[in-house]
Scaffold this active site. Structure first.
Site, PDB file in Angstrom:
ATOM      1  N   GLY A   1      25.927  40.425  37.442  1.00  0.00           N
ATOM      2  CA  GLY A   1      26.493  41.515  38.238  1.00  0.00           C
ATOM      3  C   GLY A   1      27.670  42.134  37.528  1.00  0.00           C
ATOM      4  O   GLY A   1      27.799  42.039  36.302  1.00  0.00           O
ATOM      5  N   SER A   2      28.532  42.749  38.309  1.00  0.00           N
ATOM      6  CA  SER A   2      29.645  43.509  37.730  1.00  0.00           C
ATOM      7  C   SER A   2      30.747  42.575  37.239  1.00  0.00           C
ATOM      8  O   SER A   2      30.843  41.418  37.681  1.00  0.00           O
ATOM      9  CB  SER A   2      30.227  44.433  38.805  1.00  0.00           C
ATOM     10  OG  SER A   2      30.748  43.636  39.853  1.00  0.00           O
TER      11      SER A   2
ATOM     12  N   ARG B   1      33.826  42.837  37.968  1.00  0.00           N
ATOM     13  CA  ARG B   1      34.715  42.529  39.109  1.00  0.00           C
ATOM     14  C   ARG B   1      34.189  41.361  39.920  1.00  0.00           C
ATOM     15  O   ARG B   1      34.934  40.464  40.312  1.00  0.00           O
ATOM     16  CB  ARG B   1      34.854  43.768  40.005  1.00  0.00           C
ATOM     17  CG  ARG B   1      36.041  44.577  39.626  1.00  0.00           C
ATOM     18  CD  ARG B   1      36.776  45.249  40.715  1.00  0.00           C
ATOM     19  NE  ARG B   1      36.081  45.426  41.965  1.00  0.00           N
ATOM     20  CZ  ARG B   1      36.068  46.562  42.627  1.00  0.00           C
ATOM     21  NH1 ARG B   1      36.655  47.604  42.126  1.00  0.00           N
ATOM     22  NH2 ARG B   1      35.480  46.652  43.795  1.00  0.00           N
TER      23      ARG B   1
ATOM     24  N   GLY C   1      32.101  39.022  38.884  1.00  0.00           N
ATOM     25  CA  GLY C   1      32.153  37.799  38.077  1.00  0.00           C
ATOM     26  C   GLY C   1      33.560  37.220  38.014  1.00  0.00           C
ATOM     27  O   GLY C   1      33.756  36.009  38.123  1.00  0.00           O
TER      28      GLY C   1
ATOM     29  N   GLU D   1      26.883  36.709  33.721  1.00  0.00           N
ATOM     30  CA  GLU D   1      26.352  37.830  32.920  1.00  0.00           C
ATOM     31  C   GLU D   1      26.888  39.101  33.564  1.00  0.00           C
ATOM     32  O   GLU D   1      26.547  39.393  34.710  1.00  0.00           O
ATOM     33  CB  GLU D   1      24.813  37.869  32.940  1.00  0.00           C
ATOM     34  CG  GLU D   1      24.111  36.531  32.757  1.00  0.00           C
ATOM     35  CD  GLU D   1      24.366  35.881  31.415  1.00  0.00           C
ATOM     36  OE1 GLU D   1      24.768  36.594  30.470  1.00  0.00           O
ATOM     37  OE2 GLU D   1      24.192  34.659  31.327  1.00  0.00           O
TER      38      GLU D   1
END
Ligand SMILES: NC(=O)C1=CN([C@@H]2O[C@H](COP(=O)(O)OP(=O)(O)OC[C@H]3O[C@@H](n4cnc5c(N)ncnc54)[C@H](O)[C@@H]3O)[C@@H](O)[C@H]2O)C=CC1
Ligand SMILES: O=C(O)CCC(=O)N[C@@H](CCC(=O)O)C(=O)O
EC number: 1.2.1.71
Length: 491
Positions: free
Chosen positions: A220-221, A223, A225, A243
């Protein structure tokens, strides 16, 4: 029914939410989010199933995964249409995603054997063995842009390795997740081995914070993560594969076939409406006549990009972005760059067909001094003109991200100069940046990931190595007393 917990479907007692087909605003899925207690129940179910699944013979676990692949193959057309409707992809793109999901099983079986196989050696009375064990309960978080393929890329290797799963998909794509859960159950996965909890960020936070998880696999993004990494700051024992996004550079330098370079650039920047983590975001082109000629061809080619919907009968290259809100974010980022001095060579703009439909854009940001190093997740490419190749390499690395990078050039010498200095997990030459191979590791450095690449190397984070030394003849024996031990042994 929204959630799968211990083999039973439940409705959920949280807030009501829906997913929408961005091409026509029709509702695709409606349901209630999971509550914290329901998330905890899913983790408890995965924990209860942990030992029995880990001790199920590998051949049986593989057979279940192969049945899952066979079900996806039978239902491929329905799966592709669902991906298209929920994520806004055009049909050929969604079909590609469904194919990648099916292929993931065979590739993951090979990766499991190759990366986490067993080794044995006998040295005198000592037999040493290397085996790999599953971590236990894996929380899997998926993004909306590949609602099937990318969580599948965590789930399939994790299940083959013997882990159990609690899957929290993107709140924008619950129907694809439900389809996957049903396919796993139909494949005969025992109750509790695969659990599904739906909902937005609060559900993700409850799952990341649950003390019962042993691992967390996130795509995901940046932010999202970073927030998850903060949640787990006091739990270093929980394996995390993060990722995340990219601000990927593509250099075009010393090219004869300008049209081929233009097509490769379009495939890099605009496939899936720019909603791939591997998409080129920064196009780096030399100043001067050669660069100008390339840009003229690129702009001409961009005008030929057909934007449409999965249901169109004519060939279309890209669909809407995932939602009107996502389109607004891209347009706002474009507006902010223009306010800072960027020049729109081709404007990214809302199309009459609907709020989520955007035309592909190209912004010259060369003179923008305070250009944010951020991923703009949509069909907007930023152009940076540079005086020479050294400046191009420096500009390519001028980012905290490091997922994909590439060079389009007829010069092997330039690639050989770029390759060792490119700071990214993917470094391509005369290939589009998108469409990474599942047979290779897939991950980035910097803000793009935490050095646990996915795809072929997902096998590595799905299991941990165990080193065993044993008495080769299988009995209790020591050759002699150790030095300094005075002990009359009976035998
Ligand atoms: N490096 C890679 O392999 C890939 C990265 N991406 C990145 O994913 C992004 C697009 O996907 P999105 O769905 O917008 O990502 P996102 O970060 O908004 O959401 C991903 C998942 O995490 C959950 N989540 C988000 N914030 C959370 C938090 N603070 N705590 C717990 N859960 C949270 C979401 O509900 C969703 O299930 C882009 O940035 C793209 O670059 C997408 C595909 C591949
Ligand atoms: O995970 C794999 O099996 C290979 C990596 C992959 O499929 N990458 C895709 C998706 C990237 C993205 O999210 O956006 C690609 O490179 O196009």
């Amino acid at each position: 029914m929204a959630h799968l917990i211990n083999g039973s479907w439940i409705e959920g007692s949280g807030t009501l939410f829906t997913s929408i087909d961005p091409s026509n605003e029709e509702t695709v899925w409606t349901g209630f989010a999971a509550t914290e207690a329901e998330v905890a129940a899913a983790v408890a179910a995965a924990r209860d199933a942990r030992d029995s699944w880990a001790m199920t013979p590998l051949a049986d676990r593989i057979a279940t995964a192969e049945r899952y692949a066979a079900i996806l193959t039978e239902e491929k057309a329905a799966l592709a249409e669902l991906i298209a409707r929920e994520a806004g992809k055009v049909l050929w793109d969604a079909e590609g995603e469904a194919t990648a999901m099916i292929n993931k099983v065979g590739i993951s079986v090979r990766a499991h054997e190759e990366r986490t196989g067993t080794k044995e050696a006998v040295n005198g009375l000592i037999r040493s063995r290397l085996t790999h064990r599953p971590h236990g309960v894996m929380a899997v978080f998926g993004p909306y842009n590949f609602p099937g393929h990318l969580p599948n890329g965590h789930i399939v290797p994790a299940l083959i390795a013997g882990n159990t799963i609690v899957f929290k998909p993107s709140e924008l794509t619950p129907a694809v997740a439900e389809f996957m859960a049903k396919a796993w159950m139909k494949a005969g996965l025992p109750d509790g081995v695969f659990n599904l909890v739906q909902g937005a960020r609060a559900v993700g936070e409850a799952l990341a914070g649950d003390p019962g998880i042993d691992g967390l696999l996130f795509t995901g993004s940046v932010r999202g993560g970073q927030s998850i990494a903060r949640t787990l700051i006091d739990r270093p024992e929980v394996i995390q594969a993060l990722e995340m996004g990219g601000n990927n550079p593509l250099i075009v330098h010393e090219v004869n076939d300008l049209d081929a370079a233009a097509v490769l650039t379009i495939l890099s920047a605009f496939v899936s409406s720019g909603q791939r983590c591997t998409c080129a975001r920064r196009l780096i082109v030399p100043v001067g006549e050669a660069g100008d000629r390339f840009l003229a061809r690129l702009i001409a080619a961009m005008k030929g990009i057909r934007v449409g919907s999965w249901s169109d009968t004519a060939d279309v290259f890209m669909g809407p972005v995932v939602s009107a809100a996502a389109a607004d974010m891209v347009l706002k980022a474009e507006g902010d760059l223009i306010a800072k001095g960027a020049k729109a060579l081709v404007e990214c703009a809302e199309l009459p067909r609907g709020e989520a439909f955007l035309s592909p854009g190209l912004l010259d940001v060369t003179d923008v001094k305070t250009r944010p190093d951020a991923e703009i997740f949509g069909p907007l490419l930023q152009l940076i003109r540079v005086p020479d190749f050294e400046a191009a390499v420096a500009e390519a690395n001028n980012t905290r991200f490091g997922l994909a990078s590439g060079l389009i050039s007829d010069s092997r010498a330039l690639f050989e100069s770029f390759y060792p200095r490119a700071r990214a997990g993917i470094v391509n030459w005369n290939q589009q940046l998108t469409g990474a191979a599942s047979t290779a590791p897939f991950g980035g450095i910097g803000l793009s990931g935490n050095h646990r690449p996915s795809a072929y190397y997902a096998a590595d984070y799905a299991a941990y190595p165990v080193a065993t030394m044993e008495q080769a003849e299988g009995r209790v024996a020591v050759a002699a007393n150790p030095k300094g031990l005075v002990f009359e042994r009976a035998e």
